[in-house]
Design an enzyme around this catalytic site. Sequence first.
Site, PDB file in Angstrom:
ATOM      1  CE  LYS A  22      40.136  36.590  44.382  1.00  0.00           C
ATOM      2  NZ  LYS A  22      39.227  35.786  43.579  1.00  0.00           N
ATOM      3  CG  ASP A  62      32.942  37.471  48.160  1.00  0.00           C
ATOM      4  OD1 ASP A  62      31.885  37.871  48.665  1.00  0.00           O
ATOM      5  OD2 ASP A  62      33.072  36.365  47.627  1.00  0.00           O
TER       6      ASP A  62
END
Length: 410
Positions: free
Chosen positions: A76, A121
Amino acid sequence: MFFANPRASRSTYPKHLQDIMSVDAAHESRDWLSSWEHLNQKATPLWELPGMAEELGVAGFWVKDESTRSPLGSFKALGAPIALIRLILRLMPHESFDPKGLITGQYRQRLHDFTVISATDGNHGRALAAAAQSVGCQCVIVLHANVSTEREAAIAAYGARIIRVEGNYDESVEHTAAVAEQNGWPVVSDTSYEGYEIVPRDVMQGYGTIAAELIEQTTGQAQATCPFTHVFLQGGVGGMAAGISSYLWEIYQEQRPVFVMVEPRQADCLYQSAIQGLPAKATGSVDSVMAGLACGETSPLAWRFLEPCVDFFMTISDDDAVSAMQQLAHGSPTDIPVVAGESAVAGLAALQILLRDPATARTVGIDRDSRVLIISTEGATAPSVYERLVGESAEAVTARQHQWQLQKNV
């Protein structure tokens, strides 16, 4: 569960998709992030595991290990910062910011009052918080009930303000949109929805770096034959899979590898999208040990890329993932131990399930000549969870990894 996608094709990469996401833009993103302190500038390891290949009955098995991409612990780190840079450039064209200067904090005084917000998340929010800290702007992160306090602390460590909400990831996305509208804050999300596609596109575009490195680490040139026959990709909302598959599709065109999508059974939004032929919602509880894949609704933008190129869709159980984590951590005399988190191992777990059913394996084209790649998308981003599931700490596995490398270099 297993589904063969009737809409997947072996066509050339379509111009209408290239206009949205392209190899050239991926290379630009990679260059802009080349000076970011939170990215390791060396390519992440591509581990070849011959023992695992022999056990699986394939010609080769490789793991692209994203745990070393960044101190942030996951892939990410490639998406959120490039999306933040491009957002600032779009919103403030009169400032004439240099993209590399943004990520190295050259304009932090001018951006101190600028605020971005996102739901997460865990990994995306952590990467966005770190990017905002580097740029010098403010960051607000919305977390749902199932995000661990350990992941919350990792995000807050980069200066983000945390908002907690009840419910799951999709409800945190809805809350984020409401808070953003109330305050006039731009959303930096990795999932798209109606009227919101530019930022998620930029996030996905950042993941092209993974595919670029894969080519450099194998054939060394895009003109060569694809080094992998099969690539297993994790689901979630579909962003990472779209970023990598679109890059490889554009490079290899009709000779692209077979793409297999993998999700938790209880978070099967992409599987349901394949069945219905349009972006769909998951049918289960969404709560999974694979926290990074615990998403209930497909990104419509990602689906534009995935529908025509993902050949097969699969779901796996949490137990399947835990077993794969343990196998990669254990290693062998021929295979280096790998620290792979809960969401990182979906590809291996799916491949093992496929090979238990010879007829399905033949449908997918897995045989003795197959060269299979999985993307290990994260390390131990929740260290206590990793230790509980694997039976030893990530530090212990890393120590054995280093010892394995020393023995091989003797």
